[in-house]
Write an enzyme that holds these catalytic residues in place. Structure first.
Site, PDB file in Angstrom:
ATOM      1  N   SER A  11       0.810  -1.225   0.000  1.00 47.93           N
ATOM      2  CA  SER A  11       0.000   0.000   0.000  1.00 47.93           C
ATOM      3  C   SER A  11       0.838   1.267   0.000  1.00 47.93           C
ATOM      4  O   SER A  11       0.427   2.299  -0.549  1.00 47.93           O
ATOM      5  CB  SER A  11      -0.939   0.016   1.214  1.00 47.93           C
ATOM      6  N   ASP A 188      -0.812   7.265  10.176  1.00 47.07           N
ATOM      7  CA  ASP A 188      -1.620   6.363  10.995  1.00 47.07           C
ATOM      8  C   ASP A 188      -0.747   5.329  11.704  1.00 47.07           C
ATOM      9  O   ASP A 188      -1.197   4.236  12.015  1.00 47.07           O
ATOM     10  CB  ASP A 188      -2.666   5.661  10.135  1.00 47.07           C
ATOM     11  N   HIS A 191       1.422   4.308   7.418  1.00 47.40           N
ATOM     12  CA  HIS A 191       1.462   4.957   6.106  1.00 47.40           C
ATOM     13  C   HIS A 191       2.032   6.374   6.220  1.00 47.40           C
ATOM     14  O   HIS A 191       2.090   6.948   7.303  1.00 47.40           O
ATOM     15  CB  HIS A 191       0.069   4.966   5.480  1.00 47.40           C
TER      16      HIS A 191
END
Length: 239
Positions: A11, A188, A191
């Site tokens: 991600s 977070d 990320h």
């Protein structure tokens, strides 16, 4: 055709073209010099990435057509999920993680022998940030990742890079050199913020430059506007 740089990862790679992202910064940096091709898969670990590698790269040119200048390989954040917490299904044991990285490097080198392979370690983890982010979905009160575990996988990634004689960006170490990295670089707990993305971008640029890859060393695609003869514009495109 323009040369390519391929970004392969989880991600943190998939989201690298969001506002302030390191992939978008690379695309801007190499504007009219090289195409930056995104192959990011949120939530993936090295086991899954290796399983589908053939499918992922199937549509891209082979060595005889247009090999990429470089490929970034950015996995480990999901492999390092703890095996006894909420994201256990993403966990990959450390030894297998190392073997998978070697296998990914071998796969890419077989497909594109001339490409520069750049490993990137998982980033550090802000466990407080993870707990805040997972508050509604986490009854255990424990983070599914720890900075200690991420560090172990990061050190293994660096070790694999040395064994494979390929460059590495040690993001885990680099980010923690700065005071307040937890909130400055991580949105977070995992990320990246725009400032965290900047660290990745600058680190990759540094590696590329050391290997002779920069906008200065690449040809510009088509004549610059300033090079077009206003008296006979179309003639500028004949060469």
């Amino acid at each position: 055709m323009r040369p390519m740089l391929i970004l392969f990862g989880d991600s943190i790679t998939e989201w690298s073209f969001t506002e302030g992202g390191w992939g978008a910064a690379l695309a801007n940096y190499f504007s009219r010099k090289a195409d930056v091709v995104l192959r990011g898969y949120s939530g993936y670990n090295t086991r899954w990435a290796l399983k589908v590698a053939e499918r992922i790269f199937d549509g891209l040119p082979g060595e005889d057509e247009r090999a990429p200048l470089a490929v970034t390989v950015f996995f480990g954040a999901n492999d390092a999920c703890l095996p006894d917490r909420t994201s256990a299904f993403q966990h990959v044991p450390l030894t297998e993680y190392q073997l998978n990285l070697h296998a990914i490097i071998s796969f890419l080198r077989k497909r594109w022998p001339s490409a520069l392979i750049i490993l990137i370690t998982p980033p550090p983890i802000d466990e407080d940030g993870r707990l805040r982010h997972l508050f509604d979905d986490n009854s255990s009160g424990l983070s599914e990742r720890t900075n200690e575990a991420a560090g172990t996988y990061a050190k293994s990634c660096v070790s694999v890079a040395g064994e494979a004689s390929t460059p590495v960006v040690d993001l885990w170490t680099k980010m923690q050199e700065f005071s307040g990295w937890e909130k400055a670089f991580l949105s977070d707990g995992l990320h990246l913020t725009p400032e965290g993305n900047k660290i990745v971008f600058e680190s990759i640029i540094e590696v590329l430059r050391r290997h002779g890859l920069s906008p200065d060393t690449l040809a510009t695609d088509l004549p610059l506007f300033s090079e077009i003869d206003p008296r006979d514009p179309l003639r500028s495109f004949e060469n």
